[in-house]
Design an enzyme around this catalytic site. Structure first.
Site, PDB file in Angstrom:
ATOM      1  N   THR A 184     112.932  54.833  88.994  1.00 35.86           N
ATOM      2  CA  THR A 184     113.086  55.976  90.000  1.00 35.86           C
ATOM      3  C   THR A 184     114.151  55.540  91.126  1.00 35.86           C
ATOM      4  O   THR A 184     115.194  54.684  90.967  1.00 35.86           O
ATOM      5  CB  THR A 184     111.655  56.152  90.730  1.00 35.86           C
ATOM      6  OG1 THR A 184     111.469  57.343  91.522  1.00 35.86           O
ATOM      7  CG2 THR A 184     111.211  55.152  91.816  1.00 35.86           C
ATOM      8  N   ASN A 185     114.201  56.377  92.035  1.00 30.61           N
ATOM      9  CA  ASN A 185     115.399  56.133  93.354  1.00 30.61           C
ATOM     10  C   ASN A 185     114.578  56.309  94.295  1.00 30.61           C
ATOM     11  O   ASN A 185     113.541  56.485  94.660  1.00 30.61           O
ATOM     12  CB  ASN A 185     116.471  57.162  92.860  1.00 30.61           C
ATOM     13  CG  ASN A 185     115.914  58.524  93.002  1.00 30.61           C
ATOM     14  OD1 ASN A 185     115.386  59.054  93.974  1.00 30.61           O
ATOM     15  ND2 ASN A 185     116.053  59.298  91.864  1.00 30.61           N
ATOM     16  N   ARG A 186     115.346  56.236  95.485  1.00 28.57           N
ATOM     17  CA  ARG A 186     114.802  56.378  96.961  1.00 28.57           C
ATOM     18  C   ARG A 186     114.620  57.542  97.779  1.00 28.57           C
ATOM     19  O   ARG A 186     114.335  57.426  98.771  1.00 28.57           O
ATOM     20  CB  ARG A 186     115.945  55.287  97.865  1.00 28.57           C
ATOM     21  CG  ARG A 186     116.167  53.845  97.305  1.00 28.57           C
ATOM     22  CD  ARG A 186     117.103  53.339  98.365  1.00 28.57           C
ATOM     23  NE  ARG A 186     117.486  51.967  97.743  1.00 28.57           N
ATOM     24  CZ  ARG A 186     116.876  50.967  98.136  1.00 28.57           C
ATOM     25  NH1 ARG A 186     115.717  50.923  98.394  1.00 28.57           N
ATOM     26  NH2 ARG A 186     117.514  49.639  97.519  1.00 28.57           N
ATOM     27  N   SER A 187     114.743  58.656  96.779  1.00 32.75           N
ATOM     28  CA  SER A 187     114.680  59.900  97.381  1.00 32.75           C
ATOM     29  C   SER A 187     113.305  60.162  97.726  1.00 32.75           C
ATOM     30  O   SER A 187     112.343  59.752  97.004  1.00 32.75           O
ATOM     31  CB  SER A 187     115.136  61.028  96.519  1.00 32.75           C
ATOM     32  OG  SER A 187     114.548  62.256  97.074  1.00 32.75           O
TER      33      SER A 187
END
Ligand code: PMT
Length: 433
Positions: free
Chosen positions: A242-245
């Site tokens: 995933t990512n940091r959003s």
């Protein structure tokens, strides 16, 4: 059509050489079926005679705050306007309006109204390019005003350059687009209502206040689809890429669009609370987001992709938890579908597409490249390495790049304010469709 059924257009005329073109705008709006109530500044009277507007408009022109026909003309005009359009808008009127001044009938009406406002600047190139003018326009745009930008061409005194008032037909189109969005489109009239000294001011005073969507703002009547959050791509039943959003920026956009009157669909990967009235669809992976967005986009006038969609995902997620004892796993990645590029390739006529580009380094250049390659109308360049900007912060700092080469910087501010700046730009793009 009875006079009261007509949408009320308050036509503000300020003191520039282009004031003569406001006469044409007035005539076209009356022909289109609008009830036009003209308001001139004192300076406008130096460029065009009030008798001209008296003869063409739906009611006599007004100039003064002080008791021409009503003790409080600005509130009467402001309250009963379906739209206020300022043609031309000089640097001075733009500045006074942006700073909330209300020292003549036109600016007092602008401050007194809750109707959408269309601002049509016209001035010499040096003035048009002055940072103060641009900052004031950015302020107005961020508050929801529709700006009809000037053209480049011949100016007063024989100079050439940017600052010439947009053509009357373009201005009228922008006004009619705003009226259409608020459900107040006029029915064209073959025999336009003549202006006359006997036209009753109470005619427009009794006109219905603007019908509006939820919130009645500049996006009323529009269907806006927003995406938010980072997608999660499964490696196995317990692990994801995933990512940091955090979804803050996308949710701020959805809420701001709703406040501005749009019917909003939010496709989000987060479980953040969402105000009632917004239609939420929760998804997790890029594939689920793609399915939801392509389905929902069919009915959308505007699509805003603020989500951080994974660019790669594991080619095959394991069915069972990968065991540490089996050693370091080799995970083969494959590209995800580019949802925004698909939307750009399949877009419905008139649909406005907005992308976000989360970049580091030469942010503007990379965002401009994505604007072109994904076929969108507006790309929000987001330098996610700038302090306080990007992933998970409550604040953000962006540059709005449009297809015509326009760039508008939004300095570090709240994600709500960034959302409003983006939506103000969207309203302008919609008006130009
Ligand atoms: O959620 P927050 O914590 O508030 O942070 C906000 C944000 C930084 C996530 C947001 O402001 C932002 O920049 N969103 C875009 C993130 C991103 O994916 O950027 P990108 O440059 O990789 O993608 C460009 C555009 O293509 C985006 O509109 C993206 O939604 C879209 N895209 C990307 C990949 C893909 N497979 N499909 C897409 O549609």
């Amino acid at each position: 059509m009875s006079e009261t059924a007509r949408p009320v257009v308050v036509l503000g005329v300020s003191g520039g050489i282009a004031a003569y073109k406001a006469v044409d705008v007035c005539r076209r709006l009356v022909d289109a079926g609008a009830h036009v109530a003209p308001v001139m500044t004192e300076a406008a009277g130096r460029f065009v005679g009030r008798t001209t507007f008296d003869a063409l408009a739906s009611e006599p022109v007004q100039v003064s705050l002080w008791g021409e026909r009503s003790p409080i003309p600005h509130t009467r005009l402001g309250q009963h306007a379906d739209v206020v359009v300022v043609v031309p808008a000089t640097a001075d009127v733009i500045a006074r309006y942006a700073h909330g001044m209300a020292d003549d009938l036109l600016t007092a009406t602008l401050i007194a109204t809750r109707a959408p406002v269309v601002v049509c600047p016209a001035m010499h190139t040096e003035m048009w390019e002055h940072p103060a003018v641009q900052a004031n326009l950015a302020t107005l745009e961020s508050r929801g005003a529709v700006i009809v930008p000037p053209e480049t061409g011949r100016l007063a005194g024989g100079d050439e350059g940017a600052g010439r008032l947009a053509e009357p037909a373009v201005i009228v189109d922008a006004v009619l687009a705003v009226l259409a969005r608020t459900g107040r489109s006029p029915a064209p009239t073959a025999a336009p209502a003549p202006a006359s000294a006997t036209a009753s001011p109470s005619a427009s005073a009794s006109a219905p206040a603007s019908a509006s969507g939820e919130g009645g703002g500049d996006l009323a009547g529009l269907r806006v689809l927003v995406t938010a959050g980072g997608t999660r791509e499964p490696i196995d039943p317990v692990r994801v890429i995933t990512n940091r959003s955090s979804g803050k920026q996308g949710h701020a956009l959805a809420e701001a669009a709703y406040r501005r009157g749009a019917a909003v669909v939010l496709v989000t990967t987060t479980d953040r609370p969402v105000p009632g009235g917004i239609d939420v669809e929760r998804v997790e992976t890029a594939a689920q987001m793609e399915e939801a967005v392509l389905r929902r986009a069919q009915g959308a006038d505007v699509v805003i992709m603020a989500a951080a969609v994974a660019d790669f995902r594991p080619k095959a997620a394991a069915d069972a938890k990968l065991k540490k004892s089996a050693g370091v796993p080799e995970i083969i990645l494959e590209p995800t579908p580019d949802i925004l590029a698909t939307l750009g390739a399949r877009r419905r006529p008139g649909q406005v597409l907005v992308g976000f580009a989360a970049e580091t380094g030469d942010v503007r250049e990379q965002a401009a490249a994505k604007l072109a390659s994904k076929g969108v109308d507006l790309m929000v360049a987001n330098d996610v390495s700038a302090p306080g900007a990007g992933f998970d912060h409550d604040t953000n700092e962006v540059t709005l790049l449009d297809r015509l080469g326009g760039a508008h910087q939004v300095p570090l501010t709240t994600k709500d304010a960034v959302a409003d700046a983006v939506l103000a730009r969207v309203a302008t793009l919609v008006a130009r469709r």
